[in-house]
Design an enzyme around this catalytic site. Structure first.
Site, mmCIF file in Angstrom:
data_model
loop_
_atom_site.group_PDB
_atom_site.id
_atom_site.type_symbol
_atom_site.label_atom_id
_atom_site.label_comp_id
_atom_site.label_asym_id
_atom_site.label_seq_id
_atom_site.Cartn_x
_atom_site.Cartn_y
_atom_site.Cartn_z
ATOM 1 N N SER A 74 7.591 -0.721 4.836
ATOM 2 C CA SER A 74 6.453 -0.683 3.926
ATOM 3 C C SER A 74 5.165 -0.970 4.685
ATOM 4 O O SER A 74 5.180 -1.506 5.795
ATOM 5 C CB SER A 74 6.634 -1.710 2.807
ATOM 6 O OG SER A 74 6.713 -3.018 3.335
ATOM 7 N N LYS B 59 2.292 -2.793 8.952
ATOM 8 C CA LYS B 59 3.534 -2.029 8.796
ATOM 9 C C LYS B 59 4.699 -2.987 9.022
ATOM 10 O O LYS B 59 4.847 -3.547 10.102
ATOM 11 C CB LYS B 59 3.594 -0.870 9.783
ATOM 12 C CG LYS B 59 2.537 0.188 9.549
ATOM 13 C CD LYS B 59 2.641 1.328 10.552
ATOM 14 C CE LYS B 59 3.834 2.216 10.295
ATOM 15 N NZ LYS B 59 3.815 3.442 11.110
ATOM 16 N N ARG C 179 -0.724 14.243 6.510
ATOM 17 C CA ARG C 179 -0.137 12.978 6.055
ATOM 18 C C ARG C 179 -0.207 11.899 7.123
ATOM 19 O O ARG C 179 -0.108 10.708 6.820
ATOM 20 C CB ARG C 179 1.324 13.193 5.646
ATOM 21 C CG ARG C 179 2.202 13.665 6.799
ATOM 22 C CD ARG C 179 3.651 13.867 6.398
ATOM 23 N NE ARG C 179 4.401 14.459 7.504
ATOM 24 C CZ ARG C 179 4.500 15.749 7.723
ATOM 25 N NH1 ARG C 179 3.904 16.590 6.916
ATOM 26 N NH2 ARG C 179 5.183 16.215 8.767
ATOM 27 N N ASP D 176 3.904 15.199 15.758
ATOM 28 C CA ASP D 176 4.017 15.109 14.301
ATOM 29 C C ASP D 176 2.634 15.121 13.665
ATOM 30 O O ASP D 176 2.372 14.375 12.725
ATOM 31 C CB ASP D 176 4.776 13.831 13.921
ATOM 32 C CG ASP D 176 5.272 13.875 12.476
ATOM 33 O OD1 ASP D 176 5.239 14.973 11.877
ATOM 34 O OD2 ASP D 176 5.674 12.833 11.945
ATOM 35 N N LEU E 211 0.820 -1.209 0.000
ATOM 36 C CA LEU E 211 0.000 0.000 0.000
ATOM 37 C C LEU E 211 0.854 1.259 0.000
ATOM 38 O O LEU E 211 0.415 2.309 -0.446
ATOM 39 C CB LEU E 211 -0.923 0.011 1.218
ATOM 40 C CG LEU E 211 -1.920 -1.153 1.325
ATOM 41 C CD1 LEU E 211 -2.661 -1.083 2.643
ATOM 42 C CD2 LEU E 211 -2.892 -1.138 0.166
ATOM 43 N N GLY E 212 2.061 1.171 0.535
ATOM 44 C CA GLY E 212 2.937 2.329 0.615
ATOM 45 C C GLY E 212 4.306 1.918 1.100
ATOM 46 O O GLY E 212 4.506 0.828 1.627
ATOM 47 N N LYS E 213 5.276 2.839 0.924
ATOM 48 C CA LYS E 213 6.654 2.528 1.287
ATOM 49 C C LYS E 213 7.330 3.790 1.782
ATOM 50 O O LYS E 213 7.065 4.887 1.263
ATOM 51 C CB LYS E 213 7.406 1.958 0.077
ATOM 52 C CG LYS E 213 8.740 1.322 0.401
ATOM 53 C CD LYS E 213 9.303 0.619 -0.820
ATOM 54 C CE LYS E 213 10.596 -0.108 -0.475
ATOM 55 N NZ LYS E 213 11.166 -0.788 -1.670
ATOM 56 N N GLY E 214 8.166 3.671 2.809
ATOM 57 C CA GLY E 214 8.867 4.829 3.359
ATOM 58 C C GLY E 214 10.190 4.426 3.954
ATOM 59 O O GLY E 214 10.710 3.333 3.708
#
Length: 872
Positions: free
Chosen positions: A505, A524, A633, A629, A498-501
């Site tokens: 992921s 996660k 986002r 934070d 679904l997403g990567k950072g």
């Protein structure tokens, strides 16, 4: 030959222009632009009925919603690509592409070169040395413009004169730890590198904890946490073990290479007491030993059978006796002797006796029976003794007795063989008793004596166990907190990403529940190349915070799972979260404005988003949690379009007072950080309120980057002058007043989250479901020459003229707090101290600097936590 080549060229041109029917009449030109200025590239194509020109940069499309075309003549179009505030990340290769009837043509390329302050390509790194040992430091920065000169600072003192970049200096040696950095200068300004530290190598400290992870009959698994390494890599550890029997016996020392800080020590005796301690070595020398840790190996089954089994048979009883098993062979505490007998080829019920003898009444019934005996501990029973055949001594004459003895022995051997086969089958069909169950379990008609064991041990070699939290090397507090939410990896089925950072992921997954139903979740997964317990502990801290959250607007932890990796010591942690259908709020807002299929979000929906976030943050503040934070986002949208506050990687729980002080300079998103947090690293619930105000601004602008055109390194200076985010177009005055109240320079003058909820509920209730009949009028707040009123809609009145009726004023303010409200040259002195601003080129590269609906989706989306400034 030349004539033929010319015709080929003509034919190719005709093919390009005639057959395809279109061609470029203008290509972009090379530009050299100073950072912060505007850049514009032009491109024209002839032969298209409708314009369809796409701008490309370094092989990727540039998306824009405000691209305009100029008609030069029929079927002849011109378009431009503009960048309002050019940044380093805008430098690159640009060209145009046009498509018609499946044919794509490209213009000639052009390059944009951005001139600005130097950009570091090599920054000083921390070094660790022996006292007095010489070492080198390296630093390199580039323009444009060139040349770039470098100046070194060691311990707050300039080291030598400026020298060309790249620069390497040799330091003859130091005896104490010092700080250092380098400055890079060109015609556009000065950049300052990260601050490095010269550490002096010293002896390491003793391991802080030594844990007995697992104890078996003849081995133990030890794990320990190394102490301070002395600024040098730990190379090996020494393990000392003492056997605490009647006299202390020192076993040979074990020298093991590290990491990992875990070792299996074999060659131990079962049912014995031991003590262990550990020290570790770096290149300076060994650390002190840790404190002694005691442990005991578990009991085992006896290693030998009872010897000298004999009997005496009379008409009244049968008496059996045997020699006790030696203590060294017993391997535990004797629980009972088990007597097994066989008559006529059939096994009879087993008997248990505490002593090494047995008296059985009715001697005649045991005629021609065979008997065996074994010793039993809590771990089980040992081997059987040799069988004996029971016969009366006066049953026949001596010579006949001897013959019958041989016959009896043969029969006994046959019976024993059959009994052995039967016992083998029974052993395979019945499991060994565990330490937490009874020592002997009934089977069939066999009557057993049961007793409870104090501890357990399984002789069978177990299958490879699933990873546990104990194997991660995390703190005891974190391990205890996550123990009851640990989910077996076997229950998870991972799906697409679904997403990567930076952390790893997020993957779609399916979790099997207790009722065999399947729940769709998000997982996660930490990066697989992260192999230290510290990185894993940082990832799991977020899960620990989420465990106790129970609120519809705060994302709740489902569980934690551990993915075992082949040939890897540490498993990969996986944090299991609810599946959020619509992803993060920032991307959702961007897609509503800049996506391939834009859609309209009503003002009621946007205010509802704000209310959801405020309710979630009010719940967190009631739990004494500072988020640190908060941004669009880090908010998620579920299938019901409800916003949940998420991503607690920077969160802190406060236990005393109402603030948290950052211990060291961190990488943080400065455009969401409160003024006092930028000044002295203090974070409170009121600083979360500041970030909430910025998040409202993001919602009202549908995902634009805050402070467009303002560099990250300039944010503090921008805010201290009284500047704030400007009122977005189509933003009602009452909503802007709410967000603006969150940015008071005096923290206690900001509203609480409960007050914000009340205000937003009032706005939401008053919203009409239909469109507004009359358009709202907006005032341009960026008036030249305005100072105190910049962005606030007020003039620069003196304090006496205003009667302190300046924005953000509240009841109970101290006199020194009022200094924060005055926009003057002395404003920085209200905080105290001399501030040095360090420009981080990497942070500047992340700042898109775009504003308005003409922003770039890719550029807006890439400004994340990388957007940082460091204040010293």
């Amino acid at each position: 030959m030349k004539f033929s080549s010319l015709w080929i060229i003509i034919l190719l041109v005709l093919d390009e222009e005639g057959i395809h029917g279109f061609h470029f009449t203008k290509s972009p030109a090379n530009l050299t632009v100073t950072q912060g200025n505007m850049a514009r590239l032009g491109c024209a194509v002839e032969g298209l009925n409708e314009p369809d020109i796409v701008w490309m940069k370094d092989g990727e499309k540039l998306y824009s919603t405000d691209q305009m075309y100029i008609t030069l003549e029929q079927n002849h179009w011109e378009t431009f690509h503009s960048v309002k505030s050019i940044q380093q990340q805008d430098a690159g290769k640009y060209w145009c592409e046009a498509e018609s009837r499946g044919i794509t043509m490209s213009s000639d390329p052009a390059w944009i070169t951005v001139e600005g302050v130097p950009h570091f390509v090599v920054e000083p790194q921390d070094v660790a040395i022996f006292p007095g040992m010489p070492f080198n430091l390296s630093c390199a920065a580039v323009g444009p413009p060139e040349p770039v000169e470098v100046v070194w600072w060691l311990g707050g003192v300039q080291e030598g004169d400026a020298m060309p970049s790249p620069s390497v200096i040799s330091v003859p040696g130091v005896t104490d730890s010092i700080k250092f950095y380098c400055e890079a200068k060109n015609a556009k300004g000065i950049s300052v590198s990260r601050t490095g530290t010269v550490h002096i190598k010293v002896l390491p400290e003793a391991p802080s904890t030594v844990q007995v992870v697992q104890v078996r009959e003849n081995n133990v698994t030890l794990a320990w946490t190394p102490g301070f390494t002395g600024h040098s890599t730990l190379q090996a550890c020494t393990i000392q073990i003492l056997e605490n029997s009647r006299k202390r016996v020192e076993l040979p020392e074990r020298h093991v290479m590290v990491p990992p800080f875990q070792q299996i020590i074999g060659g131990l005796k079962c049912y014995s007491n031991y003590s262990v301690r550990i020290c570790c070595n770096n290149e300076v020398g060994p650390s002190p030993f840790s404190t002694w840790v005691d442990f005991q190996t578990p009991e085992a089954v006896p290693s030998a059978a009872p010897r000298n089994l004999t009997f005496e048979l009379t008409e009244q009883q049968l008496s059996l006796s045997w020699a006790p098993v030696e203590e060294s062979e017993l391997q535990g505490r004797l629980q009972a002797y088990k007597v097994q007998w066989n008559l006529g080829g059939e096994s009879q019920e087993a008997l248990l006796f505490k002593e090494n003898m047995a008296h059985l009444s009715g001697g005649g019934r045991f005629f021609n029976a065979t008997f065996q005996v074994s010793a039993c501990t809590v771990a089980g029973c040992g081997p059987w003794s040799q069988p004996i055949l029971v016969m009366p001594a006066t049953a026949m004459p001596p010579h006949s007795q001897r013959g019958h003895v041989w016959v009896g022995l043969l029969l006994g051997l046959l019976v024993a063989t059959m009994v052995g086969l039967l016992l083998t089958v029974l052993v395979h069909r019945r499991g060994k008793e565990t330490q937490f169950g009874s020592a002997f379990e009934p089977s069939g008609t066999e009557t057993m004596v049961s007793f409870t064991a104090a501890r357990s041990f399984n002789r069978q070699g177990p299958d490879l166990p699933e990873s546990t939290l104990d194997s991660l090397g995390i703190s005891d507090e974190l391990r205890t907190k996550l123990q009851d939410v640990l989910i077996s990896e076997k229950l998870l089925t991972l799906g697409h990403m679904l997403g990567k950072g930076e952390f790893g992921s997020v993957r779609e997954a399916f979790l099997k529940m207790e009722d065999n139903s399947v729940q769709k979740v998000a997982v996660k997964v930490l990066k697989t190349d992260i192999n230290t317990s510290g990185d894993i502990e940082q990832c799991l801290k977020e899960a620990a915070y989420m465990k106790d959250f129970h609120h519809p607007n705060v994302i709740q932890l489902i569980g934690v799972s551990l993915h075992r990796r082949p040939q890897q010591r540490l498993p990969v942690p996986m944090v299991i979260l609810p599946f959020m259908k619509h992803g993060d709020l920032h991307t959702f807002l961007l897609m509503s404005r800049l996506g391939e299929e834009p859609f309209t979000l009503s003002l009621q929906t946007l205010v509802q988003f704000m209310l959801d976030i405020a309710r979630g943050m009010e719940y967190l503040s009631s739990k004494n949690i500072i988020h640190r934070d908060l941004a669009a986002r880090n908010c998620m949208l579920n299938e019901n379009m409800t916003v949940c506050v998420a991503d607690f990687g920077l969160s802190k729980k406060i236990y005393s007072g109402d603030y948290y002080r950052q211990g060291s300079v961190s990488k943080l998103p400065v455009k969401w950080i409160a003024l006092e947090s930028l000044a002295d690293n203090v974070y409170t619930t009121q600083s979360d309120v500041w970030a909430f105000g910025v998040t409202i601004w993001e919602i009202m602008t549908r995902g634009q980057t805050p402070y467009p055109g303002v560099e990250n390194s300039e944010i503090y200076e921008y805010l201290i002058k009284g500047e704030r985010l400007k009122q977005p177009p189509d933003c009602r005055d009452d909503i802007y007043e709410i967000m603006h109240s969150c940015w008071s320079p005096v923290p206690k003058c900001r509203p609480s989250f409960q007050q914000l909820i009340d205000q937003l509920e009032g706005v939401w209730t008053g919203l009409s479901p239909g469109p507004s009949k009359e358009p709202l009028l907006y005032v341009n707040l960026e008036v030249e020459g305005s100072e105190a009123g910049a962005g606030l809609g007020v003039g620069p009145l003196s304090p006496e003229e205003q009667g302190w009726a300046v924005p953000w004023q509240c009841v109970g303010m101290e006199e020194d707090e009022k200094d924060w409200l005055m926009v003057s040259s002395g404003a920085a002195l209200a905080i105290g101290g001399d501030y040095r601003y360090i420009m981080d080129p990497r942070g500047a590269e992340e700042d898109s600097g775009q504003a308005g609906s003409g922003g770039d989706l890719r550029e807006d989306a890439r400004e994340e936590e990388e957007d940082v400034v460091i204040n010293v």
